[in-house]
Structure formats: structure tokens, C-alpha cells
Design an enzyme around this catalytic site. Structure first.
Site, mmCIF file in Angstrom:
data_model
loop_
_atom_site.group_PDB
_atom_site.id
_atom_site.type_symbol
_atom_site.label_atom_id
_atom_site.label_comp_id
_atom_site.label_asym_id
_atom_site.label_seq_id
_atom_site.Cartn_x
_atom_site.Cartn_y
_atom_site.Cartn_z
ATOM 1 N N TYR A 84 -74.206 81.957 51.151
ATOM 2 C CA TYR A 84 -73.081 81.074 51.699
ATOM 3 C C TYR A 84 -72.615 81.833 52.898
ATOM 4 O O TYR A 84 -72.121 81.009 54.044
ATOM 5 C CB TYR A 84 -72.087 81.165 50.746
ATOM 6 N N GLY A 164 -59.707 76.492 22.071
ATOM 7 C CA GLY A 164 -59.944 75.589 22.973
ATOM 8 C C GLY A 164 -61.363 74.776 22.512
ATOM 9 O O GLY A 164 -62.090 75.088 21.908
ATOM 10 N N GLY A 166 -62.894 72.267 25.030
ATOM 11 C CA GLY A 166 -63.348 71.985 26.247
ATOM 12 C C GLY A 166 -64.639 72.418 26.639
ATOM 13 O O GLY A 166 -65.126 73.090 25.846
ATOM 14 N N TYR A 167 -65.197 71.925 27.759
ATOM 15 C CA TYR A 167 -66.484 72.477 28.161
ATOM 16 C C TYR A 167 -66.669 74.142 28.080
ATOM 17 O O TYR A 167 -67.586 74.443 27.342
ATOM 18 C CB TYR A 167 -66.357 72.250 29.842
ATOM 19 N N SER A 169 -65.019 76.312 26.508
ATOM 20 C CA SER A 169 -65.059 77.028 24.840
ATOM 21 C C SER A 169 -66.542 76.757 24.077
ATOM 22 O O SER A 169 -67.214 77.164 23.577
ATOM 23 C CB SER A 169 -63.724 76.431 24.187
ATOM 24 N N GLY A 251 -57.814 75.369 29.248
ATOM 25 C CA GLY A 251 -57.374 74.577 30.316
ATOM 26 C C GLY A 251 -57.249 75.287 31.733
ATOM 27 O O GLY A 251 -57.366 76.776 31.373
ATOM 28 N N ASP A 339 -60.515 71.095 42.496
ATOM 29 C CA ASP A 339 -59.566 71.240 41.253
ATOM 30 C C ASP A 339 -58.119 71.402 41.738
ATOM 31 O O ASP A 339 -57.296 71.191 40.968
ATOM 32 C CB ASP A 339 -59.940 72.490 40.728
ATOM 33 N N HIS A 473 -94.639 58.580 28.351
ATOM 34 C CA HIS A 473 -94.748 59.045 26.829
ATOM 35 C C HIS A 473 -95.779 60.238 26.928
ATOM 36 O O HIS A 473 -96.709 60.164 27.618
ATOM 37 C CB HIS A 473 -95.378 57.921 26.304
#
Length: 500
Positions: A84, A164, A166-167, A169, A251, A339, A473
Site C-alpha cells: 500500500y 454477538g 453477527g459476522y 462472532s 457491533g 464505515d 457438471h
């Protein structure tokens, strides 16, 4: 200096004298996560490993080396950070280290590691500071960790309690259980992953239980107590669960507390998220590529910097006080993505918002982020992936009937290994138009498959077009083009009711 061009209402105008004011940078980005880095780079540009590498010890006895995994994780983060930094440098972005704070509509103050304060002016300021993990306010909450520390523990936790649904947890429950830990997962609802398709949520819960995770629905933690053997977690049902580690995954909050935003006029909502103006006719400037970026030393958040436009040089037409479609805040020279705005909190969405910002403000293009048909995945084991509307959402929004097509089967790899873990797929279709409104899948390779399905839905694919597509297939993906008979037909919530 030649007059810069601005796009106002889609037309080019020469900037007025006030636009010629000198700034240290054209853009100043505070926050260098995915969105901030993307915005900085694009704005500047406009003017397998084997099992051993993941900690598994392959001897006569298969074992797991936690410390080796952590070192590999750290090495990879360092590698990516260096990539980066190189990308930013190659794009002409200047990098500083410090903590950014907005002190005016066109001014950012940077506190360096040694405490020295520096000030920079900017024609545009972009807030991209992300979010922070929340902690429930219960006695002993300081004994728990969040996802920030979960992969930095010195010792592998053999007993884990996760709070939690969500994602984060669900994903950490899968990770730690897969590595051999005893995992208790507590969440308030009947099923985890609120907001996803209910049928898929039930599948994820079954799979977690099938892999040995102790699932505690309709349960929260009321207290944590330090013991000689670790931490005792008490639930609202009177249970006591002993653990080496308690993870709070309840969260995240927008990371705005130390930015001084309200003092300079940037409006925040009750969660601390940046509000953006909902409808602006904004002047878009084509300027040079002088940009700065630095890192927030306290938690490795980069602070990217580049200039912002003087409020008096921008003509805006505001009709309500929310983040606008181009990510502008209530202060015309200050923008926000990712965010920190609490719109759709996904890394690829922040990347999209950063790209759109750069094209709009520096590329001379009016480009709005498009939030329709954004696929997402929960990397549980096996994973869940979705795009478009869930069955519940489709029924709630529809004025007519909804057709639901489902397929459930044991994947070939599970048949051979005798693991009883079914893959579930679903298509939600508008009965009148035949348009596919949503797709869901829980099973191996679901994210890889769903990315392709997302393209089809983005292009407005119909069920007939799915049916006319020849499948590959043998593959799980071919089920999406072979579900011929609807499992059920459901009237939409908006459909007129009769007494017949």
C-alpha cells in the site's frame, strides 16, 4: 495559475477568484483503510501457501502451532502495508505518521508521534477513519477482548465464549472451533446473522452446532469475573461458563470521537456516524495530484492528507441534512466514506465510495456509489453468501407474488467424507416480471459462486435466463441454473387483500 474547471449541475464553469486560493494539498484524507487509500490513490492518479504456513504441524500427529500462525499473519500484514505504501508513493501521495484532527473547513492538524503538532490546509478533506469495536457495559467488561485483539493473543485459547450474533462472532466461532477450541456462542435473537435470509441463518446455526460450537440463542452476558482458571462468564439465564477468553463481537461504532468534527460544523448522528448532505448540486474540481497520507499510530489507521475547497468557493443546493449521494458532509469542503458514515459497512463498498469520490471531485465525473445488488459473504465454515433481497425482504417490498426456488443437497465432498452438512441454495423471483430479486447460498465455495451471480442480478437477469444457462457438471454452482420448480409462491406484503 490557470482557472480550474468545475462541474456545476453537469456544466463546466471556470472557477472564480476564490478557487485560486493556495492550499498545502488538494485533498487531505483522514484514515487509510481500504476506502481512504483507494480515494487517495485514485485522486492522485487523476491530475497457495501450504498447510504448514498456516500453523498446522504435519507429523505423525497433526497439531496446530498458534504462534506460527500469528507470525505468518503479522508477516502478511507487513507485506500488504508495504504494498500500500508503495502504491501510494507511486501515485504521488505523501505519507506522514501521526494522528489527524480537523480544525477548520480547510485545515487539518497532525500530532506526530513525538507530540509535535503540524497544520496543513486542504482544498478538500476526506474522512475515512472506519469504525471501532463496541463493548457492552457490563461488570467486568474490561476482561473481554474484541476482534482487534483476537488474532494477537499470546496463547491459543482452548475455551472461548463469544458474545454477538453477527459476522465477526460467527466467523471467529468457526475459526477457533476449527482449530480445536471449545466455543460457546451467545446471541440475543433466535438465530444468528440478523438481516440475512432466515432459512440461511438457520442453516448457519445448524452447521455451527454440527461442528461442535455450543450455541446459546436468546442469551446475553451479564457479568465477567476473573478466576484462577481464566474468566467466568455469567448469562442472563443464570448459567456460568468458564473461558480462557471472552470475545465481544457486539457491533462497531463510527470512529469519529477524536476528529473534532462537530466543532467545525460536520453533523453526526446519534451513533457518531458522519451525516452527509442528501441532495447537493456540487462544484467538482479538476486539480493537481498533491496529496498527503499518514498513519494513526494508536491503532494502525492511516491518515491520508490532501487539500479541500474553501466553503465560499463551492455552490451547494442542500435539501436535507444527511450524507449526499456523492459523500459530501454538511460542510461543503469535507467529505466522508466507509464505515464512518454507517451506510453499508463492507470493505468493497468503501473501495467503491473512495473511487466514486475521486472520480467526482478530481476526475470531472459525476459518479455516485451504487448500492444495488452488492454481494456479501459470512466466512463461517461452510460460508454463507448472498446478493439482492432475502425472501423476507422481497415479501415485504413486493406488490405481487414472490416465487421461491430452493435446493438442498449434500455436496460430493461431504458424501465421500460422510459429513452430514447440506448445501442450501435459494433464488427469490418476482412472479409477474420473472426478474430474479435475490440469491442466497450456504455451502462450500458460496462466496466464489455468488460473485458471478451478482453480475447476473446487476444486469437484471430473469429466472428464464437462469434456466436457459447450461450448467457446469459436476459442480454445486449448476444448481442455480437447474432449479425448475418453485418451492413456494408467497403473496407480497403490498399485495391488495380480498375477502374471497
Amino acid at each position: 495559475m490557470a482557472g480550474r474547471k468545475m462541474l456545476i449541475g453537469g456544466e463546466e464553469n471556470q472557477s472564480n477568484v476564490e478557487d485560486e486560493a493556495h492550499y498545502d494539498f488538494d485533498l487531505f484524507v483522514i484514515g487509510a483503510g481500504s476506502g481512504g487509500v483507494r480515494a487517495a490513490r485514485f485522486s492522485a492518479n487523476f491530475g497457495a501457501k501450504d498447510a504448514k504456513s498456516f500453523g498446522w504441524e504435519l507429523n505423525e500427529k497433526i497439531d496446530f502451532n498458534w504462534k506460527k500462525l500469528l507470525q505468518k499473519k503479522t508477516d502478511e500484514i507487513i507485506r500488504l502495508n508495504n504494498i500500500y505504501k508503495r502504491l501510494l508513493s507511486n501515485a504521488g501521495v505523501k505519507l506522514y505518521e501521526g494522528e489527524g484532527r480537523i480544525v477548520g473547513p480547510n485545515e487539518v492538524q497532525v500530532t506526530q508521534i513525538d507530540g509535535t503538532k503540524l497544520s496543513y490546509s486542504a482544498k478538500h478533506i476526506l474522512i475515512a477513519t472506519g469504525s471501532r469495536a463496541q463493548r457492552p457495559n457490563i461488570p467486568g467488561q474490561e476482561l473481554a477482548i474484541t476482534s482487534d485483539e483476537a488474532l494477537s493473543l499470546e496463547e491459543f485459547p482452548k475455551r472461548v465464549v463469544i458474545l454477538g450474533g453477527g459476522y465477526i462472532s460467527v466467523e471467529f466461532a468457526s475459526i477457533w472451533r476449527g482449530m480445536g477450541a471449545n466455543v460457546d456462542l451467545c446471541f440475543r435473537k433466535e438465530l444468528p446473522l440478523r438481516g440475512f435470509d432466515d432459512e440461511m441463518r438457520a442453516a448457519v446455526a445448524r452447521n455451527l452446532e454440527g461442528r461442535g460450537v455450543q450455541v446459546h440463542p436468546r442469551t446475553t452476558l451479564t457479568e465477567l469475573v476473573k478466576t484462577d482458571r481464566g474468566v467466568m462468564a455469567r448469562t442472563d439465564h443464570g448459567e456460568e461458563i468458564e473461558a480462557d477468553v471472552v470475545l465481544f463481537a457486539t457491533g462497531r461504532s463510527p470512529n469519529t470521537k477524536r476528529l473534532n468534527l462537530e466543532a467545525v460544523g460536520v453533523e453526526l448522528d446519534q451513533t457518531g456516524a458522519v451525516k452527509l448532505e442528501s441532495q447537493c448540486g456540487s462544484c467538482l474540481l479538476i486539480i493537481s495530484t498533491r496529496i498527503a497520507v499518514w498513519v494513526l499510530s494508536s491503532d494502525n489507521i492511516y491518515v491520508a492528507g490532501a487539500p479541500a475547497a474553501n466553503a465560499t468557493s463551492i455552490k451547494t443546493f442542500v435539501t436535507s441534512r444527511r450524507v449526499d449521494e456523492y459523500s459530501r458532509t454538511s460542510v461543503p469542503t469535507i467529505w466522508a466514506i466507509g464505515d464512518v458514515t454507517n451506510r453499508m459497512n463492507l470493505t468493497p463498498v468503501a473501495l467503491m465510495e473512495g473511487t466514486c469520490f475521486a472520480k467526482t471531485v478530481f476526475g470531472g465525473q459525476n459518479i455516485k456509489p451504487d448500492y444495488n445488488y452488492i454481494a456479501c459473504a459470512v466466512f463461517s465454515i461452510p460460508p454463507l453468501a448472498v446478493v439482492g433481497l432475502s425472501e423476507e425482504q422481497a415479501i415485504e417490498q413486493a406488490n405481487g407474488d414472490i416465487l421461491v426456488f430452493t435446493s438442498s443437497f449434500n455436496p460430493m465432498k461431504n458424501t465421500i467424507s460422510q459429513r452430514q452438512e447440506k448445501t442450501i441454495m435459494k433464488l427469490v423471483v418476482d412472479a409477474e416480471t420473472d426478474k430474479v430479486l435475490g440469491a442466497s447460498m450456504c455451502g462450500p465455495d458460496a462466496p466464489e459462486i455468488m460473485q458471478g451471480i451478482a453480475i447476473a442480478l446487476k444486469c437484471g437477469a430473469t429466472k428464464a435466463q437462469f434456466d436457459s444457462t447450461v450448467g457446469i457438471h459436476p459442480s454445486a454452482a449448476e444448481e442455480f441454473v437447474t432449479m425448475r420448480e418453485a418451492s413456494r409462491r408467497v403473496p407480497g406484503a403490498g399485495k391488495p387483500k380480498t375477502n374471497l
